[in-house]
Design an enzyme around this catalytic site. Sequence first.
Site, short mmCIF file in Angstrom:
data_model
loop_
_atom_site.label_atom_id
_atom_site.label_comp_id
_atom_site.label_asym_id
_atom_site.label_seq_id
_atom_site.Cartn_x
_atom_site.Cartn_y
_atom_site.Cartn_z
N ASP A 74 40.17 77.48 29.30
CA ASP A 74 41.02 76.91 30.35
C ASP A 74 41.79 75.76 29.72
O ASP A 74 41.23 74.69 29.45
CB ASP A 74 40.13 76.43 31.51
CG ASP A 74 40.96 75.84 32.65
OD1 ASP A 74 42.12 75.47 32.42
OD2 ASP A 74 40.42 75.75 33.77
N ARG A 101 54.60 73.60 39.78
CA ARG A 101 53.17 73.78 40.08
C ARG A 101 52.87 75.28 40.15
O ARG A 101 53.44 75.99 40.99
CB ARG A 101 52.81 73.12 41.41
CG ARG A 101 52.98 71.63 41.38
CD ARG A 101 52.33 70.98 42.57
NE ARG A 101 50.90 70.90 42.38
CZ ARG A 101 50.29 69.89 41.77
NH1 ARG A 101 50.99 68.87 41.32
NH2 ARG A 101 48.99 69.86 41.62
#
Length: 464
Positions: A227, A262
């Site tokens: 991640d 985003r």
Amino acid sequence: MTVVEAALSDSDVPFVSTASNFEKLRAVDPEIYDLTVAEVRRQATIVRLIPSENYTSAAVMQAMATPFCNKYSEGYPGKRYYEGNELVDAVEELCRSRACSLFGADHANVQPHSGSPANMAAYYALMKPGDKVLGMHLPSGGHLTHGWNVNFSGMLFEHAYYGYNEAQGVTGMDPETGMLNYDEIAEIARKFRPNVIFAGGTAYPRVWDFARFKAIAEEVGAYLVADIAHINGLIIGGVHPDPVPFADVVTSTTHKAIRGPRGGFILCKDREMKDNPDERLPARIDKAVFPTLQGGPHNNTIAALAVCFAEAARQEFRDYAHQVVANAKALAQALNNRGWKLVTGGTDNHLILVDVMTSRKIPGKPYARALYEAGLEANFNSIPNDPRKPFSPSGLRIGTPAVTSRGFKEPEMEMIASWMDRVAAACTKSGKDYLFDEKAIASIKGEVTELCTDSRFPVPGIDI
Ligand code: DSN
């Protein structure tokens, strides 16, 4: 006057967003217009130190404000469930191919709405409910979606953690230095036998050794997911090791160091699945995103992400990533020089985890509030083995991606460290509460505003 009051009041600092002049918005909805203009002003007049935040360029914001937001396009390029997607297909193809070439990945999925859905899709692709995940302990610097018990990942999957918490028996991090201990992580993996190991976090200020994680994952037969939400921009810029050669799947948000809109994305290898050699990982990932998890992708966000990837491929972005790390190291050094205790003693990346309680006898939360009133925006954060609760922890997390985007360099890091010192000196304990000297804070705020309105340091997407 607080930062927000100042932003909402008629300011003598006329900031405008270069993405739009908002005239239509003003005519249709003056309330949202006023809040928008105030937010433009607020963002321009604070020093943004939250390491997971940044400023997108005007080009990225303009791509978000396009009619691509009007289109439904369930499916993938060339295979949609709605007519009229030729141009959406071209945008998504561009975005996917730019992601693959930027990171050297076999396959990219750019549809996840954010980082948590990207991680959820990785779980659905690689695991079945009841399988096992090993991830970093949240209060030691991990993320909710890496198996934390109040998150879907901890509810649906058996979980174990690496990190450090003496009372909970969590190991895998050196108690003295705060550095990951890969021998201990390997030992946890041997005992737990996870199906998936997550490498990545939100508050670990050091390099992630993805090669070592891969060796651990291979030894126990687990998939490795990296991640890289926090460090994506550093990887592109060549200032953090690249997980793509090692991880089966790489997940990320798009709005942190990389400076996009985003959103989220997933990269993966083109390899066969362990549970079915006839199936390939890219197909599993795509299926996990749609139809398993999401419906229509946000096409305007994907367009903006494509723009962000184009910007990130330029030399200027590499220079930016190097300066992010140089600034973080300079800020850590300036804090060390002033006697602050930093978790791991410093940083290799964009973030610094400060043990405020040990350093200045103030919990992270009231200190973050006092900093904000002085115009320095940060977030309180747990530290490894924190004796305090997560909503009022010992630490403060700061980072340099946003301030570097506006052109701050080493001299400005000195100024920030000095302001942090002065804000701490302005805080006093009164009973159970922490109060701050308003006059001292206002004086610091004046200096912060002066720096933020200096024309040498414009905010991307916002002009004076
Ligand atoms: N909320 C993000 C961060 O601040 O690190 C993680 O998802």
